[in-house]
Design an enzyme around this catalytic site. Structure first.
Site, PDB file in Angstrom:
ATOM      1  N   ASN A 119      12.282  73.596  23.512  1.00 44.63           N
ATOM      2  CA  ASN A 119      12.237  72.151  23.257  1.00 44.63           C
ATOM      3  C   ASN A 119      11.201  71.785  22.202  1.00 44.63           C
ATOM      4  O   ASN A 119      11.485  71.035  21.260  1.00 44.63           O
ATOM      5  CB  ASN A 119      11.946  71.388  24.547  1.00 44.63           C
ATOM      6  CG  ASN A 119      13.067  71.516  25.561  1.00 44.63           C
ATOM      7  OD1 ASN A 119      14.082  72.144  25.297  1.00 44.63           O
ATOM      8  ND2 ASN A 119      12.876  70.933  26.743  1.00 44.63           N
ATOM      9  N   THR A 164      25.501  37.956 -13.525  1.00 46.03           N
ATOM     10  CA  THR A 164      25.440  37.509 -12.132  1.00 46.03           C
ATOM     11  C   THR A 164      26.873  37.170 -11.755  1.00 46.03           C
ATOM     12  O   THR A 164      27.637  36.634 -12.567  1.00 46.03           O
ATOM     13  CB  THR A 164      24.534  36.275 -11.946  1.00 46.03           C
ATOM     14  OG1 THR A 164      25.047  35.189 -12.735  1.00 46.03           O
ATOM     15  CG2 THR A 164      23.107  36.574 -12.363  1.00 46.03           C
ATOM     16  N   HIS A 165      27.244  37.509 -10.533  1.00 47.33           N
ATOM     17  CA  HIS A 165      28.643  37.344 -10.080  1.00 47.33           C
ATOM     18  C   HIS A 165      29.606  38.114 -10.981  1.00 47.33           C
ATOM     19  O   HIS A 165      30.783  37.769 -11.068  1.00 47.33           O
ATOM     20  CB  HIS A 165      29.037  35.860 -10.029  1.00 47.33           C
ATOM     21  CG  HIS A 165      28.084  35.001  -9.274  1.00 47.33           C
ATOM     22  ND1 HIS A 165      28.087  34.912  -7.904  1.00 47.33           N
ATOM     23  CD2 HIS A 165      27.065  34.213  -9.709  1.00 47.33           C
ATOM     24  CE1 HIS A 165      27.130  34.083  -7.508  1.00 47.33           C
ATOM     25  NE2 HIS A 165      26.485  33.657  -8.590  1.00 47.33           N
ATOM     26  N   SER A 286      43.457  63.619 -16.042  1.00 48.44           N
ATOM     27  CA  SER A 286      44.542  63.265 -15.149  1.00 48.44           C
ATOM     28  C   SER A 286      45.605  64.353 -15.195  1.00 48.44           C
ATOM     29  O   SER A 286      45.847  64.966 -16.238  1.00 48.44           O
ATOM     30  CB  SER A 286      45.159  61.932 -15.572  1.00 48.44           C
ATOM     31  OG  SER A 286      46.408  61.723 -14.933  1.00 48.44           O
ATOM     32  N   LYS A 292      43.481  60.145 -20.196  1.00 55.40           N
ATOM     33  CA  LYS A 292      42.463  59.707 -19.242  1.00 55.40           C
ATOM     34  C   LYS A 292      41.216  60.580 -19.256  1.00 55.40           C
ATOM     35  O   LYS A 292      41.281  61.795 -19.374  1.00 55.40           O
ATOM     36  CB  LYS A 292      43.034  59.721 -17.816  1.00 55.40           C
ATOM     37  CG  LYS A 292      44.163  58.756 -17.548  1.00 55.40           C
ATOM     38  CD  LYS A 292      43.672  57.326 -17.374  1.00 55.40           C
ATOM     39  CE  LYS A 292      42.823  57.148 -16.138  1.00 55.40           C
ATOM     40  NZ  LYS A 292      43.576  57.390 -14.887  1.00 55.40           N
ATOM     41  N   ASN A 294      38.257  60.432 -16.446  1.00 57.04           N
ATOM     42  CA  ASN A 294      37.892  59.740 -15.211  1.00 57.04           C
ATOM     43  C   ASN A 294      36.433  60.017 -14.835  1.00 57.04           C
ATOM     44  O   ASN A 294      36.003  61.170 -14.840  1.00 57.04           O
ATOM     45  CB  ASN A 294      38.797  60.194 -14.067  1.00 57.04           C
ATOM     46  CG  ASN A 294      40.249  59.873 -14.320  1.00 57.04           C
ATOM     47  OD1 ASN A 294      40.583  58.824 -14.862  1.00 57.04           O
ATOM     48  ND2 ASN A 294      41.143  60.781 -13.927  1.00 57.04           N
ATOM     49  N   GLU A 299      32.175  58.210  -9.187  1.00 58.15           N
ATOM     50  CA  GLU A 299      32.992  57.744  -8.073  1.00 58.15           C
ATOM     51  C   GLU A 299      32.664  58.503  -6.787  1.00 58.15           C
ATOM     52  O   GLU A 299      32.621  57.924  -5.695  1.00 58.15           O
ATOM     53  CB  GLU A 299      34.468  57.903  -8.416  1.00 58.15           C
ATOM     54  CG  GLU A 299      34.944  56.942  -9.504  1.00 58.15           C
ATOM     55  CD  GLU A 299      36.368  57.234  -9.960  1.00 58.15           C
ATOM     56  OE1 GLU A 299      36.993  58.165  -9.407  1.00 58.15           O
ATOM     57  OE2 GLU A 299      36.851  56.533 -10.865  1.00 58.15           O
ATOM     58  N   TYR A 326      13.628  65.774  26.709  1.00 60.98           N
ATOM     59  CA  TYR A 326      14.624  66.418  25.851  1.00 60.98           C
ATOM     60  C   TYR A 326      15.981  66.454  26.543  1.00 60.98           C
ATOM     61  O   TYR A 326      16.096  66.693  27.744  1.00 60.98           O
ATOM     62  CB  TYR A 326      14.184  67.844  25.503  1.00 60.98           C
ATOM     63  CG  TYR A 326      15.195  68.568  24.633  1.00 60.98           C
ATOM     64  CD1 TYR A 326      15.186  68.408  23.260  1.00 60.98           C
ATOM     65  CD2 TYR A 326      16.171  69.382  25.198  1.00 60.98           C
ATOM     66  CE1 TYR A 326      16.119  69.055  22.449  1.00 60.98           C
ATOM     67  CE2 TYR A 326      17.106  70.032  24.403  1.00 60.98           C
ATOM     68  CZ  TYR A 326      17.073  69.855  23.035  1.00 60.98           C
ATOM     69  OH  TYR A 326      18.012  70.476  22.251  1.00 60.98           O
ATOM     70  N   GLN A 331      20.726  68.365  20.011  1.00 62.29           N
ATOM     71  CA  GLN A 331      21.279  69.407  19.144  1.00 62.29           C
ATOM     72  C   GLN A 331      22.109  68.786  18.016  1.00 62.29           C
ATOM     73  O   GLN A 331      22.247  69.364  16.937  1.00 62.29           O
ATOM     74  CB  GLN A 331      22.146  70.353  19.970  1.00 62.29           C
ATOM     75  CG  GLN A 331      22.746  71.499  19.186  1.00 62.29           C
ATOM     76  CD  GLN A 331      23.415  72.498  20.091  1.00 62.29           C
ATOM     77  OE1 GLN A 331      22.754  73.187  20.881  1.00 62.29           O
ATOM     78  NE2 GLN A 331      24.734  72.579  20.021  1.00 62.29           N
TER      79      GLN A 331
END
Length: 468
Positions: A119, A164-165, A286, A292, A294, A299, A326, A331
């Site tokens: 322990n 912003t936004h 792709s 493409k 990517n 991501e 304990y 575990q």
């Protein structure tokens, strides 16, 4: 170094009390060696410190200590060379090493466990691992900060729209934008430093839960292992996993920041933005669309953030129903901790390398800043300095922006005569504040976007990193 699949009905540490062996299915279900074997260095380190203390306290002999040290050196060589056979029959890293030690050195190996329990042994191993992991995570945070600062220095005069936004708001410099992430990472480093203080506590000596009857010297072990303090309560020492939760929480915040940066990279790489070019080695193609590129790395970092969040919630849930002290539940703390450390370390390192090779496209950034009337607030501030109340200035500028939109012009492209139709306070000096450079330069205060302020901020950031 995978666990050997053969299971034994013998060699259990507690077999004397039981009338039948643990079933194979129970052995498989309860064994942790498949994942906790990565704690082998910490387990050996802690065991050696414990053995030295036992020898100093005359609990074991000097010959026992020499035998234990010799055996541990051999085990280290076997594990490093891939020759060590981890066995499910021995359940965890502690028993695997102890059994091999006993095979190598005999009775001395059996005496090693005097005055401790698995322990407090596992609590020690996890703390040693976590302390090292925090230090490595901090180093990776610093490397990412350096990559951001390098991008900032290379893009001192690069202007892009601040949003912003996700709408064009005001112009900022790319260096200022990079510094925002440097600041986030500064806080992340501070959180890791703070969490490390509570990791840096020695639990060994608590034994199973109530301490030990042997004359142990916990101060000696703490100094030997470099711990700043000793756990004061034996019940808490073996059952505490707050330190794991704190570190994973800090990691979750790091991933949140990396996810925000990843989202921006994904957007900026989109042809509608085309603000940056990522190195080909950090993108993929792709299977069907040959044009493409990517941003898969960004991501995936964004996606892995949820993985770390899940580990944090899992750990909180793991601990919420446990009575002292304990429990076998604990575990389940290791896999989320290990995976969090691996995920965050990997994300930090690849983000730093990706940013080091990133190329900005200043012309596209500037064009985007010109599209959204980013200096409208500067015109309002100009009118306020001329004596107009801000709310009134806000309305006047809104009318000017509407007229510019209808004429498909930027505010700076309107003539003085056109601008004066909205307010007689406007004079020739207005055009200085309507330029992108003028907008940045006008915010000449600590934390502002003026070039000299941003360059000073870069210098301060380097100084803070150097100071540690």
């Amino acid at each position: 170094m995978t666990a050997h699949n053969s299971l034994s009905k013998k060699h259990q540490a507690w077999s004397g009390l039981f009338s039948e062996p643990v079933s194979v299915i129970t052995q498989r279900f309860t064994a942790s060696i498949d994942f906790d074997q990565r704690l082998w260095r910490e387990d050996i380190q802690g065991s050696l410190a414990h053995a030295k203390m036992l020898c100093i306290q005359n609990v074991i002999s000097a010959q026992d200590l020499l035998d234990i040290e010799r055996g541990m050196a051999q085990i280290t060589k076997e594990i490093e060379s891939g020759q060590f056979e981890f066995s499910l029959a021995h359940e965890d890293i502690h028993l695997n090493i102890e059994k091999r030690l006993t095979e190598l050195v005999g009775e001395a190996g059996k005496r090693l466990h005097t005055g401790r329990s698995r322990n407090d042994q596992v609590a020690l191993d996890v703390r040693l691992y976590t302390r090292r992991a925090v230090d490595e995570l901090r180093a990776s945070v610093v490397e990412l900060q350096k990559a951001l600062l390098m991008q900032a220095k290379q893009n001192v005069h690069t202007i892009l729209p601040g949003f912003t936004h996700l709408q064009v708001a005001q112009p900022v410099s790319f260096e200022h934008h990079c510094l925002a992430y440097v600041e986030m990472l500064m806080r992340d480093a501070e959180r890791l430093i703070d969490a490390r203080k509570r990791v840096d506590t020695l639990p060994l000596g608590a034994a199973a839960l109530a301490g030990t009857t042997f004359p142990i010297d916990r101060d000696h072990v703490a100094k030997s292992l470099g711990f700043a303090r000793i756990a004061e309560n034996s019940l808490d020492a073996v059952s505490d996993r707050d330190f794991v939760i704190e570190v994973v929480s800090a990691c979750a915040t790091i991933m949140m920041h990396l996810s925000r940066l990843s989202e921006e990279l994904v957007l900026w790489m989109n042809p509608r933005f085309a603000f940056v070019r990522l190195p080909d080695r950090f993108t993929t193609g792709s299977s069907i669309m040959p044009q493409k590129k990517n941003p898969d790395v960004a991501e995936l970092i964004r996606g892995k953030t949820g993985r770390v969040y899940g580990h944090l919630m899992g750990l909180l849930t793991l601990m919420k129903g446990q009575a002292l002290a304990y429990n076998k539940d604990n575990q389940e703390d290791k896999e989320p901790l290990f995976d969090t450390v691996d995920t965050v370390t990997g994300s930090l390192r690849i983000m730093a390398e990706m940013l080091a090779g990133l190329q900005t496209v200043p012309a596209n950034m500037r064009a985007a800043a010109m599209e959204g009337y980013a200096t409208a607030t500067d015109l309002a501030d100009y009118l306020v300095r001329k004596g107009m109340a801000f709310r009134e200035a806000h309305e006047v500028v809104a009318l000017a922006v509407k007229a510019a939109q209808e004429a498909q012009k930027d505010l700076s492209a309107l003539s003085l005569k056109e601008l004066q139709t909205f307010s007689g306070l406007i004079g020739e000096d207005v055009f200085a504040c309507l330029s992108l450079e003028g907008s940045l330069a006008a915010r000449d205060h600590f934390g502002g976007t003026a070039p000299r302020q941003v360059e000073a901020a870069i210098a301060r950031a380097y100084a803070r990193l150097s100071a540690g």
